[in-house]
Design a protein around this motif. Structure first.
Motif, PDB file in Angstrom:
ATOM      1  N   HIS A 131       0.806  -1.220   0.000  1.00 19.84           N
ATOM      2  CA  HIS A 131       0.000   0.000   0.000  1.00 19.84           C
ATOM      3  C   HIS A 131       0.845   1.278   0.000  1.00 19.84           C
ATOM      4  O   HIS A 131       0.313   2.354  -0.278  1.00 19.84           O
ATOM      5  CB  HIS A 131      -0.916   0.045   1.227  1.00 19.84           C
TER       6      HIS A 131
ATOM      7  N   ASN B  74       0.687   4.409   4.028  1.00 28.69           N
ATOM      8  CA  ASN B  74      -0.674   4.071   3.622  1.00 28.69           C
ATOM      9  C   ASN B  74      -0.979   2.642   4.057  1.00 28.69           C
ATOM     10  O   ASN B  74      -0.233   1.719   3.729  1.00 28.69           O
ATOM     11  CB  ASN B  74      -0.784   4.193   2.093  1.00 28.69           C
ATOM     12  N   GLY B  75      -2.043   2.471   4.821  1.00 29.89           N
ATOM     13  CA  GLY B  75      -2.499   1.129   5.147  1.00 29.89           C
ATOM     14  C   GLY B  75      -1.481   0.251   5.834  1.00 29.89           C
ATOM     15  O   GLY B  75      -1.257  -0.886   5.417  1.00 29.89           O
TER      16      GLY B  75
ATOM     17  N   ASN C 250       7.201   0.731   0.129  1.00 27.44           N
ATOM     18  CA  ASN C 250       6.573  -0.273  -0.742  1.00 27.44           C
ATOM     19  C   ASN C 250       7.627  -1.239  -1.276  1.00 27.44           C
ATOM     20  O   ASN C 250       8.187  -1.046  -2.353  1.00 27.44           O
ATOM     21  CB  ASN C 250       5.849   0.423  -1.892  1.00 27.44           C
TER      22      ASN C 250
ATOM     23  N   HIS D 203      -6.647  -7.309   0.509  1.00 31.29           N
ATOM     24  CA  HIS D 203      -6.722  -5.880   0.218  1.00 31.29           C
ATOM     25  C   HIS D 203      -6.018  -5.594  -1.107  1.00 31.29           C
ATOM     26  O   HIS D 203      -4.965  -6.165  -1.393  1.00 31.29           O
ATOM     27  CB  HIS D 203      -6.075  -5.062   1.333  1.00 31.29           C
TER      28      HIS D 203
ATOM     29  N   CYS E 170      -3.774  -4.008  -4.029  1.00 32.49           N
ATOM     30  CA  CYS E 170      -2.389  -3.508  -4.042  1.00 32.49           C
ATOM     31  C   CYS E 170      -2.315  -2.123  -4.686  1.00 32.49           C
ATOM     32  O   CYS E 170      -1.675  -1.935  -5.727  1.00 32.49           O
ATOM     33  CB  CYS E 170      -1.489  -4.487  -4.777  1.00 32.49           C
ATOM     34  N   ASP E 171      -2.929  -1.133  -4.054  1.00 30.96           N
ATOM     35  CA  ASP E 171      -3.018   0.194  -4.658  1.00 30.96           C
ATOM     36  C   ASP E 171      -1.659   0.847  -4.866  1.00 30.96           C
ATOM     37  O   ASP E 171      -1.434   1.534  -5.867  1.00 30.96           O
ATOM     38  CB  ASP E 171      -3.939   1.097  -3.833  1.00 30.96           C
TER      39      ASP E 171
ATOM     40  N   PRO F  28      -8.516  -0.653   0.440  1.00 30.78           N
ATOM     41  CA  PRO F  28      -8.694   0.769   0.152  1.00 30.78           C
ATOM     42  C   PRO F  28      -9.787   1.069  -0.883  1.00 30.78           C
ATOM     43  O   PRO F  28      -9.883   2.200  -1.357  1.00 30.78           O
ATOM     44  CB  PRO F  28      -7.332   1.187  -0.389  1.00 30.78           C
TER      45      PRO F  28
END
Length: 374
Positions: free
Chosen positions: A133, A140-141, A146, A171, A173-174, A198
């Motif tokens: 994230h 993030n998250g 990353n 979740h 993988c933005d 997300p």
């Protein structure tokens, strides 16, 4: 029969925690290391202590301003309101804690080393990785950096022209998609629970044509993942003909995990792993989500067994059981006493589950895109 595979780990995961109230308070990587050793699956020649990425190396994806803010937050153990607002540090999801730079930088260090070690091919497990994230300028998250992005970059820097990234975390993988959605030399395939944070990763998101997202309805079991595996994941990866595969094997799609409402057993994840292994000469297996200490520790240890060619026992020997019996899940009210199966086995019985019509329709839509893409 065992096969040559290497395991990148670190003792930093044993002592560090996001805080006693945070979902990532539970032991994860240390449990995998201890279980694998108790089973005789982690000889000294297979284990590599992860290096820590230097700040300058992180600038390949993260902004210098963010990296500096993360370093300063660890040193000061506090952040200003401006830094909290801009970089999402010191929030409930991404708290200030003692190793908030060193721990994620260790994951990135392992990811960077992975590409180098696999220059000539091979298999590698990085259970401390999978923080998918993290975004260029903010945490993030639960993810400060990353490391999947850095694994992909490192593989490419060491000879892998085409990399397939497959993500079976609950979740989406933005952060990885933000890094590679427009890169035609990177394939992104993600299965994730629909309407789960997300809340990205819709079927319609296409990027440059090599992004395939499959939201899976809540309550889905192993048969849903088998459908995704056989009709989306494997056809997409095979058609892409990658030089390397990165599999993010988040454990939060397991029935017993508190951070999703999927209902899978470890068989769903392990069958994806087994099916992908022959499709590229370089293979990186990562961790990811997973917030039940018994669930995540057992699954990632079983995944290491598959990666390294071990036979998974139906019943664990005494030393391995002792590792699991020694775990604690502080602050968790739902599980006062773990079921005996969590203490004596690595994989629960299969959980087939119904396949909703909506999921079949989404798979059909992705199959149509695959035909046009190929």
């Amino acid at each position: 029969m065992t096969v040559s595979a290497r395991f990148i780990g670190s003792e930093i995961y044993r002592g560090s925690s996001y805080g006693d109230w945070h979902p990532l308070r539970v032991p994860r990587v240390s449990t995998v290391m201890d279980l694998a050793r108790a089973l005789g699956w982690l000889p000294a020649e297979s284990y590599i202590r992860s290096p820590r990425a230097r700040p300058a190396a992180l600038h390949a994806f993260h902004t210098p301003e963010y990296v500096s803010a993360l370093l300063a937050a660890e040193e000061a153990q506090t952040v200003s309101p401006r830094i909290r607002e801009r970089h999402h540090l010191g929030t409930p999801a991404n708290p200030v804690f003692a190793e908030m730079y060193r721990r994620p930088a260790t994951g990135v260090g392992g990811a960077l080393l992975a590409g180098e070690l696999l220059r000539q091919g091979g298999r590698l497990h990085l259970p401390g990785g999978g923080t998918h994230h993290g975004l260029p300028d903010r945490a993030n998250g639960f993810c400060y950096l990353n490391d999947p992005v850095f694994a992909i970059l490192s593989l490419k820097a060491h000879g892998a022209r085409r990399v397939a990234y497959v993500d079976i975390d609950a979740h989406h993988c933005d952060g990885v998609e933000a890094g590679f959605a427009r890169d035609p030399e990177t394939l992104l395939v993600s299965t994730h629970e629909e309407n789960r944070w997300p809340r990205t990763g819709a079927v319609e998101e296409e990027g440059a044509g090599q992004v395939f997202n499959l939201p899976i309805p809540s309550g889905a079991g192993d048969d849903a993942m088998a459908l995704a595996r056989d009709r989306v994941i494997l056809p997409a990866v095979a058609a892409f003909r990658p030089d390397a595969i990165v599999l993010q094997c988040g454990a939060d799609a397991l029935l017993e995990d508190p951070q999703s409402r999927l209902a899978m057993s470890g068989h769903a994840h392990l069958d994806v792993l087994r099916a992908l292994l022959p499709l590229a000469p370089r293979f990186v297996l990562m961790g990811g989500g997973g917030y039940n200490p018994w669930g995540v520790g057992r699954l990632w240890t079983a995944a290491w067994g598959v990666l390294s060619g071990r036979e998974i026992p139906e019943r664990l020997p005494g030393p391995a059981q002792a590792v699991l019996r020694g775990l604690e899940w502080r602050g968790q009210k739902r599980v006062k006493m773990p079921p005996e199966a969590w203490l004596t086995s690595l994989v629960d019985p299969p959980r087939p589950g119904a396949i909703p019509d909506m999921l079949r329709a989404r798979v059909a839509a992705l199959e149509a895109r695959l035909v046009a893409w190929v």
